[in-house]
Enzyme design. Structure first.
Site, PDB file in Angstrom:
ATOM      1  N   HIS A 138      26.041  79.887  13.332  1.00 15.66           N
ATOM      2  CA  HIS A 138      27.150  78.945  13.423  1.00 15.66           C
ATOM      3  C   HIS A 138      28.309  79.501  12.607  1.00 15.66           C
ATOM      4  CE1 HIS A 138      26.087  75.583  15.899  1.00 15.66           C
ATOM      5  NE2 HIS A 138      24.901  75.483  15.347  1.00 15.66           N
ATOM      6  N   ASP A 143      28.221  73.512  13.641  1.00 13.33           N
ATOM      7  CA  ASP A 143      27.154  72.720  13.026  1.00 13.33           C
ATOM      8  C   ASP A 143      27.739  71.595  12.177  1.00 13.33           C
ATOM      9  OD1 ASP A 143      28.196  74.729  11.356  1.00 13.33           O
ATOM     10  OD2 ASP A 143      26.374  74.921  10.182  1.00 13.33           O
ATOM     11  N   TYR A 341      41.481  78.707  28.435  1.00 10.61           N
ATOM     12  CA  TYR A 341      41.825  77.363  27.983  1.00 10.61           C
ATOM     13  C   TYR A 341      43.335  77.147  28.002  1.00 10.61           C
ATOM     14  CZ  TYR A 341      37.045  77.534  26.141  1.00 10.61           C
ATOM     15  OH  TYR A 341      35.689  77.658  26.003  1.00 10.61           O
ATOM     16  N   GLU A 417      30.220  72.460   1.563  1.00  3.31           N
ATOM     17  CA  GLU A 417      29.711  71.230   2.178  1.00  3.31           C
ATOM     18  C   GLU A 417      30.330  69.959   1.613  1.00  3.31           C
ATOM     19  OE1 GLU A 417      25.274  72.593   3.639  1.00  3.31           O
ATOM     20  OE2 GLU A 417      25.518  71.940   1.547  1.00  3.31           O
TER      21      GLU A 417
END
Length: 435
Positions: A138, A143, A341, A417
């Site tokens: 990831h 994630d 895109y 995190e």
């Protein structure tokens, strides 16, 4: 003023206060503490992220990830549909009061990158990509996007009776691009009827980035991320010995002329004051030996723009340049453009409405307007269907220079995190404000 007049005036003041309170959607007995809700589940969100990080899956192969999401949404009592666009999962939360439908989106695929970050939950996963065994990681933070949206879903379920409307949670596969020969991502989810029964009034999404410090939010109105189109130019000449070039037509020299000329499309032919653009060549394939001029050369590259009209114009100019230059040198050129895109456009009215909401989450000094980003995102497809808002969340920890931190897609991409709870609070607050 006598006593009866005083009582009457007091009643009028109370009624006026109640009216103001209702007008701004604030009632003391129903106030929602989004920050506390988010802090309460921070540990759980981090645990989800670590599990997902340790088990990344490539585009259109997110089988385990899809199962984890589906089980979580079902445990919350949502209406869940799975296997959309191969592995996509969609959950619907019904609010306690009637109102509009809004959507929140997270992408969930990993990349063919071998992780080099020393973490106890580092990825050891491998898979096959373009016929080769590769590490899977990831490396773009999807994630974290999944874990954040799982947390947002849990938050909103707790307060659903206070919501005037419904929420669509979109967990999307293959943002990084479907494997060769397959369809996938946002475009396929829409093609398979994601918005067919009921289109959301607005859609929100986020992306973590190492280019900003932890907890900072970047939001830009209008074009924010570039469109992306890849191209292949095949130049055909006539093979001959390198010592006798006059006996053939040299596709290598022709290719060099094409490459040089194409650079003038951006620098001399389109109005870059209207919007920036990039045309880059990434590969040149042709020939096998020093003294053999080959029959054919292949050129591969990418086009990035921030304006749909300019996008179409550049593609036309590219093909015309290749064709005409090749003809002038006795060769031929065929241009194939694979449309990628679209431009990711943040609805200006929605940004103006929600910017104070995000400032309330992180503070004015931590909410910035980033520059244009030449990377592309398939969130753009949703934003073509309904007003969209896509923002960036910094994940580079304090003490690390975010200007030199390993970028998204790097094998050393690192996520602080402590930023995750900010993402949960921000998306939750956007939903609550909308409903």
């Amino acid at each position: 003023m006598n006593r009866s007049d005083l009582i009457a005036a007091s009643k009028q003041l109370l009624l006026a206060g109640a009216a103001l309170s209702c007008a701004f959607g604030v009632q003391a007995d129903s106030e929602i503490d989004v920050k506390q809700l988010s802090q309460d589940i921070e540990h759980q969100v981090i645990e989800w992220r670590r599990d997902l990080h340790q088990h990344p899956e490539l585009s259109n192969r997110e089988f385990r990830t899809s199962k984890v999401i589906k089980q979580h949404l079902e445990s919350l009592g949502l209406e869940v549909t799975s296997n959309i666009a191969h592995t996509g999962v969609v959950g619907i939360l019904k609010g306690g009061k009637p109102g509009p439908l809004i959507a929140l989106r997270a992408d969930m695929d990993g990349l063919p990158v071998k992780e080099e970050v020393d973490l106890p939950f580092a990825s050891k996963a491998t898979d096959t990509y373009r016929g080769q065994e590769v590490g899977v990681m990831h490396a773009c933070g999807h994630d974290t996007h999944v874990a954040i949206l799982m947390g947002v879903a849990q938050n909103l379920v707790k307060i659903k009776e206070q919501l005037s409307g419904d929420v669509m949670f979109i967990f999307q596969p293959a943002e990084e691009g479907a494997p060769a020969g397959e369809e996938g991502g946002a475009e396929l989810m829409l093609k398979e009827g994601l918005f067919a029964n009921r289109k959301p009034e607005k859609i929100f999404g986020l992306h973590v980035t190492s280019s900003m410090p932890t907890g900072m939010i970047g939001l830009r109105a209008g074009p924010a991320m570039a469109s992306e189109d890849s191209f292949t130019i095949t130049v055909n000449g006539k093979q001959t010995h390198g010592s006798r070039p006059w006996n053939g037509v040299d596709p290598i020299v022709t290719s060099a002329q094409i490459i040089n000329s194409v650079q003038t499309i951006v620098s001399r032919q389109v109005d870059v004051t209207a919007a920036p653009a990039v045309v880059s060549f990434g590969a040149i394939n042709g020939g096998i030996r020093s003294n053999i001029i080959p029959d054919e050369v292949e050129l591969i590259g990418t086009i990035r723009t921030f304006d749909q009209d300019m996008r179409a114009d550049i593609k036309l100019r590219l093909a015309n340049s290749a064709t005409m230059i090749a003809q002038s040198m006795g060769a031929s050129a065929t241009t194939k453009i694979d449309q990628g895109y679209p431009v990711t456009v943040n609805n200006p009215e929605l940004v103006a409405q929600m910017k104070p909401v995000l400032a309330g989450v992180v503070g004015d000094e931590m909410l910035i307007e980033p520059g244009l980003i030449t990377g592309a995102e398939d969130f753009s497809y949703y934003a073509l269907e309904t007003p969209g808002l896509f923002f960036f969340l910094g994940v580079t920890p304090k003490g690390t220079d975010h200007t030199t931190a390993p970028s998204n897609h790097s094998p050393r991409f690192y996520v602080d995190e402590s930023a995750l709870v900010v993402g949960v609070e921000a998306l939750t607050q956007l939903a609550v404000t909308s409903l």
